[in-house]
Write a protein that holds these residues in place. Structure first.
Motif, short mmCIF file in Angstrom:
data_model
loop_
_atom_site.label_atom_id
_atom_site.label_comp_id
_atom_site.label_asym_id
_atom_site.label_seq_id
_atom_site.Cartn_x
_atom_site.Cartn_y
_atom_site.Cartn_z
N GLU A 111 -7.98 6.94 1.36
CA GLU A 111 -8.91 6.61 0.27
C GLU A 111 -8.25 6.87 -1.09
O GLU A 111 -8.43 6.09 -2.03
N TYR A 112 -7.49 7.95 -1.17
CA TYR A 112 -6.81 8.25 -2.44
C TYR A 112 -5.75 7.20 -2.76
O TYR A 112 -5.58 6.79 -3.90
N ARG A 113 -5.03 6.76 -1.74
CA ARG A 113 -4.03 5.71 -1.95
C ARG A 113 -4.70 4.44 -2.47
O ARG A 113 -4.22 3.79 -3.40
N MET A 114 -5.84 4.07 -1.89
CA MET A 114 -6.53 2.86 -2.33
C MET A 114 -7.14 3.06 -3.73
O MET A 114 -7.20 2.12 -4.52
N ARG A 115 -7.57 4.28 -4.03
CA ARG A 115 -8.06 4.56 -5.39
C ARG A 115 -6.94 4.32 -6.40
O ARG A 115 -7.14 3.73 -7.46
N ARG A 116 -5.74 4.77 -6.07
CA ARG A 116 -4.60 4.58 -6.97
C ARG A 116 -4.30 3.09 -7.18
O ARG A 116 -4.04 2.65 -8.29
N ILE A 117 -4.35 2.33 -6.09
CA ILE A 117 -4.09 0.90 -6.20
C ILE A 117 -5.15 0.23 -7.08
O ILE A 117 -4.83 -0.61 -7.94
N CYS A 118 -6.41 0.60 -6.87
CA CYS A 118 -7.49 0.04 -7.70
C CYS A 118 -7.30 0.43 -9.16
O CYS A 118 -7.45 -0.40 -10.08
N ARG A 143 0.82 -1.21 0.00
CA ARG A 143 0.00 0.00 0.00
C ARG A 143 0.86 1.26 0.00
O ARG A 143 0.53 2.25 -0.65
N ARG A 144 1.96 1.22 0.72
CA ARG A 144 2.80 2.42 0.87
C ARG A 144 3.81 2.58 -0.27
O ARG A 144 4.33 3.67 -0.49
N ALA A 145 4.09 1.50 -0.98
CA ALA A 145 5.17 1.53 -1.97
C ALA A 145 4.82 2.45 -3.14
O ALA A 145 3.69 2.44 -3.63
N ASP A 146 5.79 3.24 -3.57
CA ASP A 146 5.60 4.06 -4.76
C ASP A 146 6.01 3.27 -5.99
O ASP A 146 6.93 3.64 -6.73
N THR A 147 5.30 2.17 -6.19
CA THR A 147 5.50 1.32 -7.37
C THR A 147 4.23 0.51 -7.56
O THR A 147 3.26 0.64 -6.78
N PHE A 148 4.20 -0.30 -8.60
CA PHE A 148 3.03 -1.14 -8.83
C PHE A 148 2.91 -2.15 -7.68
O PHE A 148 3.85 -2.90 -7.42
N PRO A 149 1.79 -2.16 -6.98
CA PRO A 149 1.70 -2.94 -5.74
C PRO A 149 1.87 -4.44 -5.94
O PRO A 149 2.37 -5.12 -5.03
N TRP A 150 1.49 -4.97 -7.12
CA TRP A 150 1.66 -6.41 -7.32
C TRP A 150 3.13 -6.81 -7.40
O TRP A 150 3.48 -7.96 -7.12
N LEU A 151 4.00 -5.86 -7.76
CA LEU A 151 5.42 -6.20 -7.82
C LEU A 151 5.98 -6.48 -6.43
O LEU A 151 6.87 -7.31 -6.27
N VAL A 152 5.46 -5.79 -5.43
CA VAL A 152 5.90 -6.03 -4.05
C VAL A 152 5.55 -7.45 -3.65
O VAL A 152 6.38 -8.20 -3.14
#
Length: 613
Positions: A454-461, A397-406
């Motif tokens: 909420e904005y962080r989760m919007r970005r992940i979605c 969630r916190r990573a400034d990259t594509f979350p699936w890569l983590v």
């Protein structure tokens, strides 16, 4: 469902290039085993291979319409699920139909509305229209990128096809992959429009690409947009259920045998249960199929990704919904078979390194094709509703990259473990991924008053719906169409995607679990065991015999030290894993062998020119 291809050349008469068109068309034979057709007129040549789904006798292509100003010709792949409504509307406008196919509806819709027909279609599609009235080609792809579509600009026009292999069959195209293509191959970020092969592009999802004598033009007709979503939890659950009812009903329409892909997870179970209830109204039963591995249920070992085997949950759903169910059980020998590996690579045109998960999907679809021509899948529900582990992992969630890569690196490592150090340095994947991530998130609009979380989760979605889902949709399409099976994806209906994307995360996960909206919207349909089950990814074999087979194949490859794969892969690292005691083979090591073997076979089959400059 079909395979399409074509060639537009304003400086030559393509009636002299029929053998070249035939060669391009025949590469799509697996996508369309039921019929073939070509059409050539002046600067335009269109090819089609057909998988007959609706109006088996009347939907032949290329399909043409003569007008006083010239011929309009269509090659079409996919399904328009609202073709009945569109047909009624077009009939009211004075259009007359000679078939019952959705293809003719699309052709007449183009005559009525031009390229703006794209906005009116609900479905999965990739099609090309040659408009002889204006000497232009119009290429259209569905909103989510369910159906693949590639093109390669030429000096005087364009080549296009459902898959790269159709374009590569033309003498104008070189099979060449440079550093940027390799970056895309190894980075797992799915850059929109990128096709890996030099000189080739994808028609991006939700886009119309027009080619005329002045050049090439792009227009985006749909994209994921942020907008306020005022519905509370109960209203959201009700809306999701209503949409799913309509979507599944539309996607069950076919003139051939249908089935569902059932994994025992929430997504496929809910979809299967809905289909079973709707078909029961017509006095029919749903056929369902699941993949399993010999001995896996009895000897299953839980890990960080998969806490339970699929089969017990699959059987719960089959009993609950009364489906005619069949397990497709595969053993290690079948999964490691070199012929199957070759078929997978030919299907995908690239060495994606998904190993047994690609092989098992191909073999599952091959077995299903003996019974059904259309299958409904639960693909994309995790992206739409928030189902993956990375949606809940704080590091991702916190990573400034594509979350699936983590998540992926945690469980499978990365390709730098097998690539030659010189190649790793030249690729500089860290910078490539960082730049790709910045571009991907740059267009996401933040709602006024939206909290940081909420904005962080919007970005992940958003990232999952515009990048990650396309990796899996491409995989699903290629594996299924390689055996002539049409797989439909109800959760990719753009109405559902748009609605759920704009539901706040607090509503999407109102009980702190994954896919809360979907679970509650279908709670009355699914067994309690499935309702309570944790997310489990697509299965992978735990049979040590599979790793043994990979090691044997790697040792055979090592006897050919001059093989071009060792220009890319570190031979010593492969040697170490190939000779390691099998119980010590970790998931990253196993995946390294799969990637190496895929790369080697791809180089043998396609003989691409690899440029590292």
């Amino acid at each position: 469902m079909c395979g399409i291809t074509g060639w537009i050349s304003y400086d030559r008469d393509l009636r002299n290039e029929v053998p070249a068109l035939d060669a391009m068309t025949e590469t799509m034979a697996c996508r369309g085993p039921d019929d073939r057709g070509t059409w050539v007129e002046g600067p335009a040549a269109l090819g089609h291979r057909r998988l007959a789904i609706i109006d088996l006798a009347g939907g032949r292509q290329p399909m043409t319409a003569d007008t006083p100003d010239g011929t309009v010709a269509l090659v079409y792949s996919g399904e328009a699920y609202n073709f009945t409504e569109l047909r009624c509307e077009l009939t009211g406008l004075g259009h007359r139909f000679s078939t019952d196919s959705d293809t003719e509806v699309v052709l007449r819709a183009y005559l009525a509305w031009g390229e703006r027909l794209a906005e009116r279609l609900n479905g999965m599609f990739a099609f090309a229209v040659w408009d002889g009235r204006h000497d232009k080609l119009v290429m259209v792809r569905d909103r989510m990128g369910i159906k693949p579509f590639y093109y390669a600009p030429t000096s005087d026009g364009v080549l296009f096809g459902s898959e790269p292999k159709a374009i590569l069959a033309n003498q104008l195209m070189r099979a060449r992959v440079g550093l940027d293509g390799l970056r895309e191959l190894f980075a797992m970020v799915k850059t929109p429009g990128h096709a890996v092969w030099d000189g080739m592009c994808e028609v991006e999802p939700g886009t119309v690409v027009t080619v005329d004598r002045q050049g090439l033009h792009r227009r985006v007709y749909w994209q994921l947009e942020t907008r306020p979503q005022p519905d509370d939890r109960d209203a959201s659950i009700a809306t999701v259920r209503s949409l799913l009812e309509d979507i599944v009903r539309r996607q069950l329409v076919a003139d051939v045998p249908r089935c569902t892909l059932l994994s025992g997870g929430l997504d496929s179970s809910a979809m299967t249960a809905l289909a079973a209830r709707q078909l029961a109204e017509q006095g029919e039963k749903v056929r369902s199929f699941a993949v399993d591995f010999a001995g896996q249920t009895d000897h299953f070992v839980a890990d960080d990704l998969r806490s339970t085997p699929d089969t017990p949950f699959v059987h719960d759903v089959a009993r609950s919904s009364g489906t005619e169910h069949q397990d497709i059980v595969l053993d290690a020998r079948a999964l490691a078979d070199l012929d199957v590996r070759a078929k997978v690579i030919r299907a995908r045109d690239l060495p994606m390194g998904f190993g047994d998960m690609d092989a098992s999907l191909y073999l599952l679809f091959q077995a299903i094709r003996g019974h059904s021509t259309v299958a409904l899948s639960g693909e994309s529900a995790d992206e739409v509703f928030g189902g993956y582990v990375q949606f809940f992992d704080e590091e991702a969630r916190r990573a400034d990259t594509f979350p699936w890569l983590v998540s992926f690196r945690q469980h499978f490592g990365d390709d730098s473990e097998i690539l030659r150090p010189r190649l790793t340095e030249a690729l500089n994947l860290g910078a490539y991924v960082a730049d790709s991530y910045r571009r991907a998130v740059s267009g996401i609009r933040r709602l006024e008053g939206e909290s940081d979380f909420e904005y962080r989760m919007r970005r992940i979605c958003y990232l999952h719906l515009t990048r990650f889902v396309r990796i899996l949709l491409d995989r699903k399409d290629r594996m299924s169409m390689a055996v002539g099976l049409e797989v439909r994806v109800p959760y990719c209906d753009h109405r559902l995607v748009d609605y759920v994307y704009n539901s706040p995360w607090s509503v999407k996960s109102f009980d702190g679990r994954e896919k809360s909206l979907l679970r509650e919207a279908t709670a009355d349909l699914i067994p309690k065991s499935v309702y309570d089950r944790l997310k489990s990814p697509y299965p992978s074999t735990q049979d040590p015999g599979y790793a043994v087979a990979l090691q044997e194949q790697a040792r055979d490859l090592l006897t050919r030290p001059s093989h071009p794969v060792f220009d890319l892969v570190d031979r010593e690292r492969v040697h170490q894993v190939a000779h390691r005691d099998t119980p010590q083979i970790t998931q990253p090591s196993r995946r390294g062998l799969e990637r190496t073997l895929d790369l080697a076979l791809w180089l043998d089959l396609y003989k691409p020119e690899i440029s590292l400059n």
